[in-house]
Design an enzyme around this catalytic site. Structure first.
Site, mmCIF file in Angstrom:
data_model
loop_
_atom_site.group_PDB
_atom_site.id
_atom_site.type_symbol
_atom_site.label_atom_id
_atom_site.label_comp_id
_atom_site.label_asym_id
_atom_site.label_seq_id
_atom_site.Cartn_x
_atom_site.Cartn_y
_atom_site.Cartn_z
ATOM 1 N N ASP A 122 -2.553 6.040 -4.975
ATOM 2 C CA ASP A 122 -3.636 6.853 -5.458
ATOM 3 C C ASP A 122 -3.242 7.397 -6.815
ATOM 4 O O ASP A 122 -3.477 8.601 -7.221
ATOM 5 C CB ASP A 122 -3.746 7.964 -3.795
ATOM 6 C CG ASP A 122 -2.279 8.609 -3.837
ATOM 7 O OD1 ASP A 122 -2.869 10.399 -4.151
ATOM 8 O OD2 ASP A 122 -1.689 8.173 -4.310
ATOM 9 N N PHE B 196 0.739 -1.097 0.064
ATOM 10 C CA PHE B 196 -0.101 -0.443 -0.046
ATOM 11 C C PHE B 196 1.232 1.354 -0.149
ATOM 12 O O PHE B 196 2.038 1.224 0.431
ATOM 13 C CB PHE B 196 -0.899 -0.205 1.551
ATOM 14 C CG PHE B 196 -1.757 -0.921 1.292
ATOM 15 C CD1 PHE B 196 -2.949 -0.735 0.700
ATOM 16 C CD2 PHE B 196 -1.552 -1.655 1.990
ATOM 17 C CE1 PHE B 196 -3.783 -1.472 0.740
ATOM 18 C CE2 PHE B 196 -2.739 -3.020 2.257
ATOM 19 C CZ PHE B 196 -4.329 -3.118 1.521
ATOM 20 N N ASP B 197 0.234 2.125 -0.481
ATOM 21 C CA ASP B 197 0.986 3.346 -0.292
ATOM 22 C C ASP B 197 0.332 3.783 0.550
ATOM 23 O O ASP B 197 -0.684 3.580 1.156
ATOM 24 C CB ASP B 197 0.320 4.366 -1.674
ATOM 25 C CG ASP B 197 1.108 5.811 -1.318
ATOM 26 O OD1 ASP B 197 2.471 6.716 -1.783
ATOM 27 O OD2 ASP B 197 0.300 6.816 -2.134
ATOM 28 N N LEU B 198 0.934 4.742 1.149
ATOM 29 C CA LEU B 198 0.264 5.699 2.082
ATOM 30 C C LEU B 198 -0.854 6.668 1.998
ATOM 31 O O LEU B 198 -1.974 6.493 2.674
ATOM 32 C CB LEU B 198 1.163 5.456 3.471
ATOM 33 C CG LEU B 198 1.060 6.577 5.000
ATOM 34 C CD1 LEU B 198 0.221 5.403 5.688
ATOM 35 C CD2 LEU B 198 2.449 7.026 5.418
ATOM 36 N N ASP B 199 0.082 7.725 1.819
ATOM 37 C CA ASP B 199 -0.457 9.465 1.315
ATOM 38 C C ASP B 199 -1.591 9.485 0.414
ATOM 39 O O ASP B 199 -1.295 8.725 -0.536
ATOM 40 C CB ASP B 199 0.366 10.788 1.433
ATOM 41 C CG ASP B 199 1.200 10.814 2.198
ATOM 42 O OD1 ASP B 199 0.637 10.217 3.277
ATOM 43 O OD2 ASP B 199 1.965 11.205 2.495
#
EC number: 3.6.1.1
Length: 220
Positions: free
Chosen positions: A169, A14-17
């Protein structure tokens, strides 16, 4: 729904922001604060949206290579001071991570943030318990879309690209997954817009995070 292709997935990066935690208001405010300090009146919200994704070093180098450290300090000082007030949760994230954890999936964060700031956000949202593996900008020489951080995460998870999906995202997440050989999932709540992210052809577009459970064939 679950297909033969998704049955072999056991690892999720997963990316975070902008993916797991809603830091968009914080990031935009931090950029606007910094831009106002160095380029008064020149940048608006729509202008700094394009800065989201790459590391600060790349963004500020493109603006003024001689002031990268100075601008980075201005950005990070504001960002840390306002972090807890401007970060919020995305609906369905905690529930999705709980199901994935219970089902035995290997979970990792792959972010272009510094490690201390990434951990701060995870802790604030109560998500740190799901992630024993966090790969930040501090651990790598190259960042997404280069495969280095994804490969490091997979190595730490004892997994392989063929068994993984990258969720994010921005185009850096999708291209990073494609360059590594993982499946890719875009999130429709991307600040750059669903259409922009779809143009990079992720394997699936998630309208909300619980759609990931559908994609993997898991009960919500």
């Amino acid at each position: 729904m679950n297909t033969n292709d998704t049955k072999k997935i056991d690892s999720i990066l997963f990316d975070l922001d902008g993916t797991l935690i809603n830091t968009i208001d914080l990031i935009v405010a931090s950029f606007l604060h910094t831009m106002d300090a160095y380029y008064p009146g020149k940048y608006q919200r729509e202008d700094v949206i394009s800065f989201i994704g790459p590391p600060l070093s790349e963004t500020f180098t493109n603006l003024d290579a001689s002031r990268v450290e100075e601008m980075t300090h201005t950005y990070r000082t504001f960002n840390l001071e306002n972090h807890d007030d401007l970060v919020s949760e995305y609906q369905g994230v905690a529930e999705t991570l709980e199901v994935l954890s219970q089902q035995g999936y290997k979970l990792a964060i792959v972010t272009t943030k510094r490690r201390d700031t990434a951990l701060k956000g995870l802790k604030l949202m109560g998500l740190e318990k799901y992630f024993n593996v966090v790969v930040s900008i501090d651990e790598v020489s190259n960042y997404k879309p280069d495969p280095e951080p994804l490969n490091l995460a997979l190595q730490q998870l004892d997994s392989t690209a063929e068994k993984a999906i990258m969720v994010g995202d921005s185009e850096h997440d999708i291209l990073g997954g494609q360059n590594t050989g993982t499946k890719t999932a875009g999130v429709a709540w991307s600040v750059k817009g669903r259409a922009h992210l779809a143009s990079f052809h992720p394997d699936v577009m998630l309208e909300e995070m619980t759609d990931l459970l559908d994609y993997l064939g898991l009960p919500k």
